[in-house]
Design a protein around this motif. Structure first.
Motif, PDB file in Angstrom:
ATOM      1  N   LYS A  45       0.832  -1.212   0.000  1.00  0.00           N
ATOM      2  CA  LYS A  45       0.000   0.000   0.000  1.00  0.00           C
ATOM      3  C   LYS A  45       0.862   1.256   0.000  1.00  0.00           C
ATOM      4  O   LYS A  45       2.091   1.186   0.141  1.00  0.00           O
ATOM      5  CB  LYS A  45      -0.854   0.017   1.258  1.00  0.00           C
ATOM      6  CG  LYS A  45      -0.038   0.207   2.539  1.00  0.00           C
ATOM      7  CD  LYS A  45      -0.936   0.433   3.729  1.00  0.00           C
ATOM      8  CE  LYS A  45      -0.148   0.834   4.973  1.00  0.00           C
ATOM      9  NZ  LYS A  45       0.764  -0.167   5.485  1.00  0.00           N
ATOM     10  N   VAL A  46       0.192   2.380  -0.141  1.00  0.00           N
ATOM     11  CA  VAL A  46       0.834   3.659   0.131  1.00  0.00           C
ATOM     12  C   VAL A  46       0.772   3.847   1.640  1.00  0.00           C
ATOM     13  O   VAL A  46      -0.319   3.798   2.229  1.00  0.00           O
ATOM     14  CB  VAL A  46       0.096   4.800  -0.602  1.00  0.00           C
ATOM     15  CG1 VAL A  46       0.646   6.150  -0.161  1.00  0.00           C
ATOM     16  CG2 VAL A  46       0.218   4.641  -2.111  1.00  0.00           C
ATOM     17  N   ALA A  47       1.914   4.037   2.273  1.00  0.00           N
ATOM     18  CA  ALA A  47       1.945   4.120   3.741  1.00  0.00           C
ATOM     19  C   ALA A  47       1.241   5.379   4.234  1.00  0.00           C
ATOM     20  O   ALA A  47       1.073   6.351   3.483  1.00  0.00           O
ATOM     21  CB  ALA A  47       3.391   4.116   4.220  1.00  0.00           C
ATOM     22  N   TYR A  48       0.828   5.316   5.461  1.00  0.00           N
ATOM     23  CA  TYR A  48       0.230   6.498   6.095  1.00  0.00           C
ATOM     24  C   TYR A  48       1.325   7.346   6.701  1.00  0.00           C
ATOM     25  O   TYR A  48       2.337   6.834   7.187  1.00  0.00           O
ATOM     26  CB  TYR A  48      -0.736   6.072   7.208  1.00  0.00           C
ATOM     27  CG  TYR A  48      -2.002   5.443   6.676  1.00  0.00           C
ATOM     28  CD1 TYR A  48      -3.142   6.213   6.461  1.00  0.00           C
ATOM     29  CD2 TYR A  48      -2.050   4.082   6.391  1.00  0.00           C
ATOM     30  CE1 TYR A  48      -4.308   5.633   5.967  1.00  0.00           C
ATOM     31  CE2 TYR A  48      -3.192   3.498   5.885  1.00  0.00           C
ATOM     32  CZ  TYR A  48      -4.324   4.282   5.679  1.00  0.00           C
ATOM     33  OH  TYR A  48      -5.456   3.711   5.183  1.00  0.00           O
ATOM     34  N   GLU A  49       1.106   8.638   6.705  1.00  0.00           N
ATOM     35  CA  GLU A  49       1.979   9.530   7.466  1.00  0.00           C
ATOM     36  C   GLU A  49       1.226   9.782   8.771  1.00  0.00           C
ATOM     37  O   GLU A  49       0.335  10.620   8.825  1.00  0.00           O
ATOM     38  CB  GLU A  49       2.216  10.820   6.676  1.00  0.00           C
ATOM     39  CG  GLU A  49       3.060  11.862   7.382  1.00  0.00           C
ATOM     40  CD  GLU A  49       4.541  11.493   7.502  1.00  0.00           C
ATOM     41  OE1 GLU A  49       4.998  10.617   6.753  1.00  0.00           O
ATOM     42  OE2 GLU A  49       5.207  12.073   8.365  1.00  0.00           O
ATOM     43  N   GLY A  50       1.545   8.968   9.775  1.00  0.00           N
ATOM     44  CA  GLY A  50       0.776   9.064  11.020  1.00  0.00           C
ATOM     45  C   GLY A  50       0.078   7.746  11.296  1.00  0.00           C
ATOM     46  O   GLY A  50       0.589   6.676  10.981  1.00  0.00           O
ATOM     47  N   LEU A  51      -1.136   7.836  11.812  1.00  0.00           N
ATOM     48  CA  LEU A  51      -1.832   6.641  12.262  1.00  0.00           C
ATOM     49  C   LEU A  51      -2.435   5.868  11.098  1.00  0.00           C
ATOM     50  O   LEU A  51      -3.145   6.438  10.261  1.00  0.00           O
ATOM     51  CB  LEU A  51      -2.936   7.048  13.245  1.00  0.00           C
ATOM     52  CG  LEU A  51      -3.682   5.886  13.916  1.00  0.00           C
ATOM     53  CD1 LEU A  51      -2.796   5.182  14.933  1.00  0.00           C
ATOM     54  CD2 LEU A  51      -4.953   6.406  14.591  1.00  0.00           C
ATOM     55  N   ASN A  52      -2.156   4.568  11.046  1.00  0.00           N
ATOM     56  CA  ASN A  52      -2.833   3.684  10.102  1.00  0.00           C
ATOM     57  C   ASN A  52      -4.120   3.226  10.789  1.00  0.00           C
ATOM     58  O   ASN A  52      -4.081   2.503  11.775  1.00  0.00           O
ATOM     59  CB  ASN A  52      -1.925   2.489   9.787  1.00  0.00           C
ATOM     60  CG  ASN A  52      -2.599   1.451   8.901  1.00  0.00           C
ATOM     61  OD1 ASN A  52      -3.827   1.401   8.775  1.00  0.00           O
ATOM     62  ND2 ASN A  52      -1.778   0.598   8.279  1.00  0.00           N
ATOM     63  N   TYR A  94       1.463   3.609  14.193  1.00  0.00           N
ATOM     64  CA  TYR A  94       1.961   4.825  13.553  1.00  0.00           C
ATOM     65  C   TYR A  94       2.874   4.451  12.400  1.00  0.00           C
ATOM     66  O   TYR A  94       3.720   3.583  12.529  1.00  0.00           O
ATOM     67  CB  TYR A  94       2.706   5.706  14.562  1.00  0.00           C
ATOM     68  CG  TYR A  94       1.759   6.582  15.330  1.00  0.00           C
ATOM     69  CD1 TYR A  94       1.476   7.880  14.876  1.00  0.00           C
ATOM     70  CD2 TYR A  94       1.110   6.110  16.454  1.00  0.00           C
ATOM     71  CE1 TYR A  94       0.579   8.682  15.554  1.00  0.00           C
ATOM     72  CE2 TYR A  94       0.204   6.903  17.147  1.00  0.00           C
ATOM     73  CZ  TYR A  94      -0.059   8.195  16.688  1.00  0.00           C
ATOM     74  OH  TYR A  94      -0.947   8.983  17.344  1.00  0.00           O
ATOM     75  N   GLU A  95       2.681   5.116  11.290  1.00  0.00           N
ATOM     76  CA  GLU A  95       3.528   4.862  10.124  1.00  0.00           C
ATOM     77  C   GLU A  95       4.140   6.167   9.662  1.00  0.00           C
ATOM     78  O   GLU A  95       3.734   7.240  10.091  1.00  0.00           O
ATOM     79  CB  GLU A  95       2.688   4.262   8.972  1.00  0.00           C
ATOM     80  CG  GLU A  95       2.133   2.891   9.300  1.00  0.00           C
ATOM     81  CD  GLU A  95       1.297   2.318   8.147  1.00  0.00           C
ATOM     82  OE1 GLU A  95       1.141   3.008   7.127  1.00  0.00           O
ATOM     83  OE2 GLU A  95       0.825   1.191   8.302  1.00  0.00           O
ATOM     84  N   SER A  96       5.103   6.031   8.774  1.00  0.00           N
ATOM     85  CA  SER A  96       5.710   7.215   8.193  1.00  0.00           C
ATOM     86  C   SER A  96       5.731   7.007   6.686  1.00  0.00           C
ATOM     87  O   SER A  96       5.757   5.878   6.213  1.00  0.00           O
ATOM     88  CB  SER A  96       7.135   7.361   8.727  1.00  0.00           C
ATOM     89  OG  SER A  96       7.948   7.979   7.756  1.00  0.00           O
ATOM     90  N   HIS A  97       5.707   8.105   5.949  1.00  0.00           N
ATOM     91  CA  HIS A  97       5.761   7.941   4.489  1.00  0.00           C
ATOM     92  C   HIS A  97       7.057   7.258   4.064  1.00  0.00           C
ATOM     93  O   HIS A  97       7.133   6.684   2.984  1.00  0.00           O
ATOM     94  CB  HIS A  97       5.559   9.273   3.778  1.00  0.00           C
ATOM     95  CG  HIS A  97       6.685  10.233   3.925  1.00  0.00           C
ATOM     96  ND1 HIS A  97       6.816  11.085   5.000  1.00  0.00           N
ATOM     97  CD2 HIS A  97       7.755  10.452   3.137  1.00  0.00           C
ATOM     98  CE1 HIS A  97       7.905  11.807   4.864  1.00  0.00           C
ATOM     99  NE2 HIS A  97       8.504  11.446   3.737  1.00  0.00           N
ATOM    100  N   TRP A  98       8.067   7.313   4.937  1.00  0.00           N
ATOM    101  CA  TRP A  98       9.321   6.629   4.600  1.00  0.00           C
ATOM    102  C   TRP A  98       9.111   5.118   4.516  1.00  0.00           C
ATOM    103  O   TRP A  98       9.865   4.405   3.871  1.00  0.00           O
ATOM    104  CB  TRP A  98      10.405   6.921   5.639  1.00  0.00           C
ATOM    105  CG  TRP A  98      10.751   8.364   5.664  1.00  0.00           C
ATOM    106  CD1 TRP A  98      10.367   9.281   6.596  1.00  0.00           C
ATOM    107  CD2 TRP A  98      11.502   9.085   4.686  1.00  0.00           C
ATOM    108  NE1 TRP A  98      10.839  10.521   6.266  1.00  0.00           N
ATOM    109  CE2 TRP A  98      11.548  10.441   5.102  1.00  0.00           C
ATOM    110  CE3 TRP A  98      12.158   8.721   3.491  1.00  0.00           C
ATOM    111  CZ2 TRP A  98      12.212  11.424   4.374  1.00  0.00           C
ATOM    112  CZ3 TRP A  98      12.816   9.708   2.774  1.00  0.00           C
ATOM    113  CH2 TRP A  98      12.837  11.035   3.211  1.00  0.00           C
ATOM    114  N   ASP A  99       8.051   4.622   5.208  1.00  0.00           N
ATOM    115  CA  ASP A  99       7.793   3.186   5.169  1.00  0.00           C
ATOM    116  C   ASP A  99       7.526   2.710   3.740  1.00  0.00           C
ATOM    117  O   ASP A  99       7.726   1.540   3.419  1.00  0.00           O
ATOM    118  CB  ASP A  99       6.578   2.837   6.041  1.00  0.00           C
ATOM    119  CG  ASP A  99       6.851   3.116   7.506  1.00  0.00           C
ATOM    120  OD1 ASP A  99       7.996   3.492   7.827  1.00  0.00           O
ATOM    121  OD2 ASP A  99       5.918   2.976   8.315  1.00  0.00           O
ATOM    122  N   SER A 100       7.038   3.625   2.898  1.00  0.00           N
ATOM    123  CA  SER A 100       6.748   3.210   1.528  1.00  0.00           C
ATOM    124  C   SER A 100       8.011   2.882   0.750  1.00  0.00           C
ATOM    125  O   SER A 100       7.951   2.236  -0.278  1.00  0.00           O
ATOM    126  CB  SER A 100       5.938   4.282   0.777  1.00  0.00           C
ATOM    127  OG  SER A 100       4.562   4.007   0.949  1.00  0.00           O
TER     128      SER A 100
END
Lengths: 465, 1113
Positions: free
Chosen positions: B1007-1014, B1020-1026
């Protein structure tokens, strides 16, 4: 038949003629690269600005005065910064390099090369005096880099930590060496012995190297003597050496005459460029720069630190703080460290030296002398400044500590100072951090979390660490 | 006694021409030369005068004609009175007149390539004419191989040589000779223009073979060779190659022999021309999302909190049109403009209809067109032969604005001054011009999908991509600043970049026969050339204009003279240039001794060689340059280099000016070859060579390195017991063993440092940096090679071929090993690995059908290479380095591939990986153990080769060439990660990305990661997770595929006009060809991805149609 033999002889001679004196033909060496052999070469190896590369960068987010509340924590776009902020056991993954470690040890290799070989080296375009100077500098530089390392990667020196593991201490060149960590006591002993050697060889050296302030002059060497003695708790020696150093060199920029390019907007930068590169800053005695980027990610002052500043008069706060990030996000009522294009120092600066001098005086019963020293600095930091007066020893020492915290903020110094004060037996707070997801981390006095962990990658090469 | 003296004034004329040509070439007046070469050569056309002086009157005159089997006259045939030195050559009409002693009994007619004939003249009457028909010698035993130094009979060679002959080379019209070698020879692995011979035997020093052209190593590029001039290519593969050619030859040698005038050949003119059209780039082959889907994905980033528009506006930088719309509808525009939702919806709907790729195809790209014209003149008399050629290529590249052309002139002349003394002179000059004003086709990847180039009125659309529109417009409103807008079409149209390569090689050689069998050769070659690159960025070029505006400061800045310095970069053109020069010379002396006695044949060859190559380059930059007056405006270079200037936003600006670099390589070598043959059955060879180079220091281990080889051969077919085996024409066994070495001139046992002069703020430092630690254990790389082979020819040569086995054992390979930086170096090049390459190669040529009208010939080659690392010093490696670079491990091949064991997605759309026990974990837990990775296989093909099938029917011929590789894997990284759309185009595969719980049952695309809460996982996710999380999917087994393929490289249809029609014209030869390149590709992977161009599918291996005419008169 004779004629034919003659012809053959001529032909063979011609054949061999093509390769007469091959060595002369082959001895031409390519340009641009060389084998360092002469005093001149060694001098030039010491002239590299890489000597001053980033220092104490690992401690940026460990420092309790650095504050990254919720949203700002999420802006930490490198994992290692988050790990620093959590005072984790490992900051780096097995693939990541520790630049603090590498920057110092790469240069220590050069200093060891110089110390080993400069005595027998031909002069090149240098003199015998240069040979002495270069050797002295190599000792002094090695002492300084070990000093920087031991304070980052080991327990603070005290009578109870002398035998605790310090850092490996290569003193000769051996690429395959797997040195164990020398003890804190051994490393300090080496630092002081190197400094003594340096003092002999640098007896005729200039006071200050203005062009290459990452190379020590006599003042810088005295200053390191002062700092090392202060850290080791030898306050009398610290006082003596800091007095001597300040007698030699005491230039401090007057912040009250400096303003931001756009008044009131710290992010517009300073209206003078001497801090852009710390090699241009005349207040830097012995350059080891800390950082030049504070705008991404934005870094906040801890509210406790903000409270120490006289916000309306202290130029250190006025010039370097903002309610907005560089990109315009509002962080009110908090403040970001708005330092733009002005390298910060983990090396030795004159303000640091003054603070060392003040502290040493305060700790040796010379309260008025401490305040006098402090006033020399503060008059160049605060508008409408009224000189401070000594009342009692405890207040004076606390005043010196507070000024140190403000003057040297965001350079890693505060973390080391806290560790140091605890080693002296003084009380320091327990610090607590809460992440956006609710996790809580604490930093207790005397905790090993004050020590930067040695990177996994380095340990994987050397099982003795 | 009679003495025959032959006089010719040709030499003087030729030398004059040569000198003149050399001079003109050096002046670079190539076009002038073009004309004069042709005229000069034609006017001199071989005015040989043959004069015979007869001393003894006791002679008689014999006259006659010599023709070949087709009845064509043969000029230059040697006519000799047996057992005497009395002889003469036939003239251009095959006629001869010879005065022979009265008692002469037999005349011998001999000619290269023909069977000699003896004629009894005892009973011949005075004035009788004799008519001789010489038969072509089709005996395969006369095949030769060319090592570059020597031409030796294939029957005496023991080494591994593959010869690609003229017919095979002429089949495929290409502009680079290297492209002719794909799939034609066993052991030669061609990948996208690069050649690797028999696998990797060096890790770090390079695996490029050495090219040798007419006896001298090529210092420049193979682009300086006119492929039409090439007569044969011989590939030397085993230890005997390197022991002849030295250190540089350890990766094999490719020996190129150019065409020469053939003895006795009449003046011949060859002309050929080709035109090749390549299909236009079609971006749909990149599998990018369409504009609308891409915008949906871009919107998802915003919806998931990636874009903090307040901060983005605050950063001032350029924004996409969609981001601008979001800023406006959100009321965040700095100038207070606000869009209504309806305004926004209309705008976005319009963006969805646009397509950057369609417009790039239309306005920036075209079908590449390549045209070649080739003209060659050659001729010979009995004492002299020459050939001169000129080729012109005119090429238009896929990007409009980019083109190049090339002229190569080549001339060779050989002259026999006497029976003892001969000389050769040759010159080769090439000029290449490049215009590089087009925009590279791949640049569109970074362009927003909806960024059309041109609006409906045909005007270029202006984009603010340096700063956002509000900041840009504010700047534009200032006096002294023009437009801040950018458009790729404007950028291309106002580009002025060109480069030029000029290379000359001239050589001179003498051979002198000292006594019978002993020859002394001296050869000298000189090369000189340059490469110049010029770039003029005028104020009309958007990128330069914007740079100048950016550095426009408040006019209160002044220079040293107190003048206002508003334009920190002077207005006007920026001129950047890069100049490279080189020269090289090579001087070689050799002695050859040939001795035949009874059944013995001995050949001894010794020589010395001395070489030098010098290279220098520098570059510089000027501002405010006026092309007409050649003046420029000086700037404070120290300030620019030290980063002391800032743009209007306070950002530091760095620039660089003059820099230079040079290289002086020298080498002295001594070498020798010995060959001995007994009774045409057994042969023994041996060779050695010592190379000395000007490497650092004088450690003998570096300076004096003997390379050697030894070989055995047995011509089984010449044994008496084979006499009755009729169907065998040739059966030969041979084997070699030898030592080759490889040294790099970058590494030495001594510590090395590099000098730098650099600005650091206001200071300029002149300092040294250690680049290499001292390492007294550093050694040469060594490879011992065993080669064993069987050559055979059966059924009157209807089937012939070679089967070879080799084993290369490479030791002390140099590599950049990671070290403990605590000791001062994070890595150093040391001898740290050993590996073996074993394999076999099969080459088969079969004339399957042979009738009068129809022939079917098949050439097949097959190679197998098995590479194994046999020794390796401890390496730091982590799962991450292994998935990127493979695992360097004893017992494994060097090029291998490992993947993460991807376990799909969880209900929150997070990437999962398998633990070794089969349980799963989140990617966040990391993959720390090598055991968690999956071995995927080899990443370089162990099986490869080619197949050529040629059908001939009457005057028509059809060739099909294919190349294949099997047994390896490739990783498809062309998808990128789900966050890529942020900076480049997203792959269509992300249409199937995880969007909500339940999707994990049907898709494995992250998926496209969340910036913040999934909201689904509560984490908590960060856009860097993508990028961090997707890494485990991208480098997983899901994206590894079988790389096997069969590539139909080309199909060529040709028509050669039959002789009976040619005879009615002035032509000797006439041929037309039509060719299609890259017609089909079969891949084992079902995604139809070309394994060799996974990430550049749209740009490489495109179909090309070539039409050509070749004629000779």
């Amino acid at each position: 038949m004779k004629k034919q033999i003659l012809i053959i002889l001529v032909a063979v001679t011609a054949l061999l003629g093509a390769c007469t004196d091959p060595d002369e033909f082959l001895d031409v060496k390519p340009t641009g690269t060389l084998i360092p052999q002469t005093v001149e070469d060694f001098d030039k190896l010491m002239e590299s600005p890489s000597t001053s590369y980033t220092t104490w960068y690992n401690m940026t987010y460990m420092d309790p005065d650095t504050w990254m509340p919720d949203k700002n924590y999420n802006d930490l776009w490198m994992n290692k910064w988050k790990r620093q902020y959590e005072w984790a056991d490992d900051h780096l993954t097995a693939d990541e390099n520790d630049s603090d470690w590498a920057n110092r040890f790469v240069m220590i290799h050069v200093y060891n090369l110089v110390i080993d070989e400069v005595d027998a080296a031909p002069l090149g375009k240098r003199t015998e005096a240069d040979r002495k100077r270069v050797k002295g500098e190599a000792y002094a530089q090695r002492a300084f880099d070990f000093f920087i390392l031991i304070n980052e990667y080991a327990a603070h020196i005290s009578s109870s930590t002398m035998d605790e593991p310090g850092v490996p201490m290569p003193l000769t060149i051996d690429l395959a060496a797997q040195l164990p960590r020398s003890t804190v006591g051994e490393v300090y002993a080496q630092i002081l012995s190197d400094l003594d050697q340096a003092e002999i060889y640098l007896a005729d050296a200039p006071i200050y190297n203005e062009k290459a302030n990452f190379r020590p002059g006599k003042a810088a060497m005295k200053a390191l003597h002062a700092l090392a003695n202060l850290y080791a708790g030898n306050f009398e020696d610290a006082k003596k050496y800091s007095n001597e150093a300040l007698d030699l060199y005491d230039f401090v920029y007057d912040f009250t005459t400096i303003s931001n390019i756009t008044e009131g907007v710290a992010w517009s930068g300073l209206d003078m460029y001497d801090f852009d590169y710390s090699t241009d800053a005349k207040s830097v005695l012995w350059n080891r720069y800390h950082r030049w980027v504070y705008y991404d990610p934005a870094q906040l002052y801890h509210p406790d630190l903000v409270a120490l500043f006289d916000q309306s008069n202290d130029q250190r706060f006025i010039l370097f703080s903002s309610n907005q990030t560089y990109y315009g996000d509002d962080v009110s009522p908090n403040f970001v460290y708005a330092r733009y294009y002005a390298e910060s120092q983990a090396g030795i600066t004159v303000p640091n030296l003054i603070l060392v001098n003040a502290e040493a005086k305060a700790r040796t019963g010379d309260g008025p002398g401490a305040m006098e020293a402090l006033n020399k600095l503060l008059v160049k930091r605060l508008n409408n400044f009224t000189p401070l007066v000594h009342t009692d020893a405890a207040t004076t020492l606390q005043t010196v500590k507070n000024e140190r915290r403000k003057e040297l903020m965001a350079t890693g110094n505060n973390l080391i100072d806290l560790k140091r004060y605890h080693a002296y037996g003084e009380s320091i707070p327990t610090f607590t951090r809460t992440l956006p997801d609710g996790q809580v981390f604490t930093l207790e006095p005397g905790s090993s979390k004050y020590i930067v962990p040695i990177a996994q990658k380095i340990k994987s090469f050397n099982p003795n660490l | 006694m009679k003495k025959i003296r032959i006089h010719s004034n040709l030499l003087e004329i030729k030398m004059g021409i040569l000198a003149k040509l050399s001079f003109m070439l050096l002046l670079g007046s190539v076009l002038q030369l073009n004309a004069s070469v042709l005229s000069d050569v034609k006017t001199t056309s071989l005015t040989n005068s043959v004069e015979l002086k007869i001393i003894n009157e006791q002679t008689r005159l014999i006259t006659g004609t010599v023709v070949d089997e087709q009845g064509l006259p043969l000029p230059g045939v040697n006519v000799l009175v047996e057992n005497t030195t009395i002889g003469i050559g036939t003239d251009f009409n095959g006629n001869f007149k010879i005065n022979v002693p009265m008692d002469a009994k037999v005349l011998v007619f001999s000619f290269v390539g023909f069977i000699s004939q003896k004629v009894n003249i005892v009973n011949l009457h005075h004035q009788d004419e004799i008519h001789i028909i010489l038969k072509e010698n089709q005996n395969i035993l006369d095949e030769v191989v060319v090592t570059g130094y020597q031409t030796i009979s294939k029957e005496r060679a023991t080494g591994s040589f593959v010869k690609v002959d003229e017919e095979q080379l002429e089949m495929r019209p290409v502009q680079n000779i290297v492209d002719k070698l794909e799939g034609v020879a066993a052991g030669v692995n061609y990948t996208n223009g690069n050649i690797e011979i028999r696998g990797k035997s060096s890790i770090n020093i390079g695996t490029f073979p050495l090219y040798v052209v007419d006896g001298f190593p090529l210092e420049g590029t193979t682009l300086t060779i006119n492929p039409e001039d090439v007569e044969s290519v011989t590939i030397l593969k085993d230890a005997s190659a390197a022991s002849i050619w030295g250190v540089r030859a350890s990766n094999g040698v490719i020996v190129i022999t150019t065409k020469k005038g053939k003895p006795g050949q009449k003046l011949q003119v060859d002309f050929s021309t080709y035109t090749a059209f390549t299909e236009k780039i079609d971006y749909s082959n990149m599998n990018w999302m369409n504009t609308s889907d891409q915008m949906d994905m871009d919107q998802e980033y915003t919806d998931k909190g990636w874009n903090n528009y307040e901060s983005i506006v605050g950063r001032k930088g350029g924004m996409s049109l969609l981001d601008q719309a979001n800023v406006l509808v959100g009321g965040l525009a700095p100038n207070g403009d606000v869009w209504s939702q309806a305004q926004y919806d209309n705008y976005v709907a319009d963006l969805r209809t646009r397509s950057a790729t369609e417009q790039w195809e239309k306005y920036l790209l075209r079908s590449p067109l390549e045209t070649t014209y080739n003209l060659a003149v050659s001729g010979a008399s009995d004492r002299n032969n020459f050939r001169a050629s000129l080729v012109y290529n005119d090429n238009e590249s896929a990007s409009i604005g980019s083109s190049n052309d090339r002229i190569i002139f080549n001339m060779q002349d050989t002259y026999r001054l006497s029976d003892r003394l001969g000389f050769t002179a040759g010159i080769n000059a090439s000029l290449r011009n490049y215009n590089s004003n087009g925009i590279s086709a791949s640049t569109v990847y970074y362009e927003n999908a909806y960024n059309d180039l041109v609006d409906s009125n045909g005007q270029t659309i202006q984009y603010y991509n340096r700063w956002n529109p509000w900041v840009s417009q504010e700047r534009e409103a200032m006096d002294g600043i023009g437009s801040y807008s950018y458009n790729y079409l404007d950028e291309a149209r106002n580009s002025d970049q060109s480069s030029q390569n000029f290379d000359v090689r001239a050589k001179f050689g003498l051979d002198f026969k000292i006594v019978e069998g002993l020859t002394f050769n001296t050869n000298f070659q000189y090369e000189k050339g340059y490469y110049n690159y010029d770039r003029f960025n005028t104020m009309d070029r958007p990128s330069h204009r914007i740079k100048v505006w950016d550095m426009y400061a408040d006019p209160d800045i002044t220079d040293d003279n107190g003048d206002e310095l508003a334009y920190q970069i002077p207005l006007g053109t920026e001129y950047y240039y890069n100049k490279n020069n080189y020269y090289a010379w090579d001087f070689r002396n050799t002695l050859t001794w040939d001795k035949d006695w009874i059944k013995h044949k001995l050949n001894v060859f010794v020589g010395t060689e001395i070489k030098k190559r010098y290279f220098e380059q520098f570059n510089d930059k000027k501002y405010g340059y006026n092309k007409q007056t050649t003046t420029s405006v000086p700037v404070n270079q120290a300030d620019f280099q030290g980063g002391l200037r800032r743009n209007w936003n306070g950002d530091r600006f760095y620039d660089s000016f003059y820099s230079t670099y040079n290289l002086d390589d020298r080498e002295i070598s001594v070498f020798s070859n010995v060959g001995y043959e007994f009774d045409k059955r057994f042969s023994v060879t041996g060779s050695f060579r010592i190379d000395q180079k000007n490497l650092f220091g004088s450690d003998p281990d570096f300076r004096y390195k003997p390379l050697w080889s030894t070989g055995l051969g047995w011509n089984m077919s010449n044994e008496s017991f084979m006499d009755n085996v009729d169907f065998v024409d040739r059966l030969r066994l041979r084997a070699t063993y030898g030592l080759t070495g490889n040294a790099s001139n970058q590494y030495s046992p001594y510590a090395q440092a590099r000098n730098h002069i650099a600005s650091w703020g206001a200071n300029l430092y002149d300092f040294l940096l250690l680049t290499q630690p001292a390492n007294d254990k550093l050694k040469w790389e060594e490879t011992t090679t065993i080669n064993a082979a069987v050559d055979f020819a059966l059924f009157k040569n209807r089937l012939n071929g070679t089967i070879e086995y080799y084993s290369k054992n490479s030791q002390d390979l140099l590599g950049p090993r990671q070290l403990d930086v605590t000791n001062g170096f994070a890595s150093a090049v040391i001898n740290y690995a050993s590996m073996t390459n074993k394999g076999f190669e099969v080459t088969l040529n079969g004339l399957i059908v042979k009738t009068n009208d129809f022939n079917w010939n098949v050439g097949l080659n097959f190679s197998y290479n098995d590479n194994e690392v046999t020794e390796i010093e401890d390496q730091l490696r982590t799962p991450r380095t292994i998935v990127f670079n493979g695992k360097l491990e004893v017992g494994s091949e060097y090029n291998n591939m490992y993947s993460y064991n991807y376990a799909g997605l969880d209900s929150g759309g997070n990437v999962l990986v398998y633990n070794t026990d089969g349980t799963t974990k989140s990617w966040r837990d990391g993959v720390d153990e090598e055991e968690e990775l999956i071995y995927q296989g080899k990443s370089v093909a162990p099986y490869y080769g080619g197949l050529t099938s040629t059908f001939k029917y009457k005057a028509f011929d059809l060739s099909v060439n294919l190349a294949y590789k099997f047994g390896y894997k490739f990783r498809n990284t062309s998808y990128g990660v789900s966050g890529n759309g942020w900076s480049g185009r997203s792959n269509k595969i992300f249409l199937d990305r995880w969007k909500q719980p339940g999707d994990e049952l049907t898709t494995r695309i992250p998926k496209v990661a969340y910036e913040g809460l999934n909201p689904y996982s509560g984490e908590y996710e960060s856009h860097w997770d993508s990028s961090d999380g997707d890494h485990f999917w991208l480098y997983s087994q899901d994206n590894v595929h079988d790389a096997s393929y069969i590539r139909f490289r080309d199909i060529i249809l040709g028509y050669s006009m039959p002789k009976k029609y040619l005879d009615r014209t002035f032509l000797q030869d006439f041929r037309i060809t039509g060719q299609v390149t890259n017609p089909f590709l079969w891949t084992a992977n079902d995604l139809n991805l070309d394994p060799e161009t996974v990430t550049t599918m749209a740009y490489n291996n495109l179909k090309t149609f070539t039409f050509g005419v070749r004629l000779t008169f």
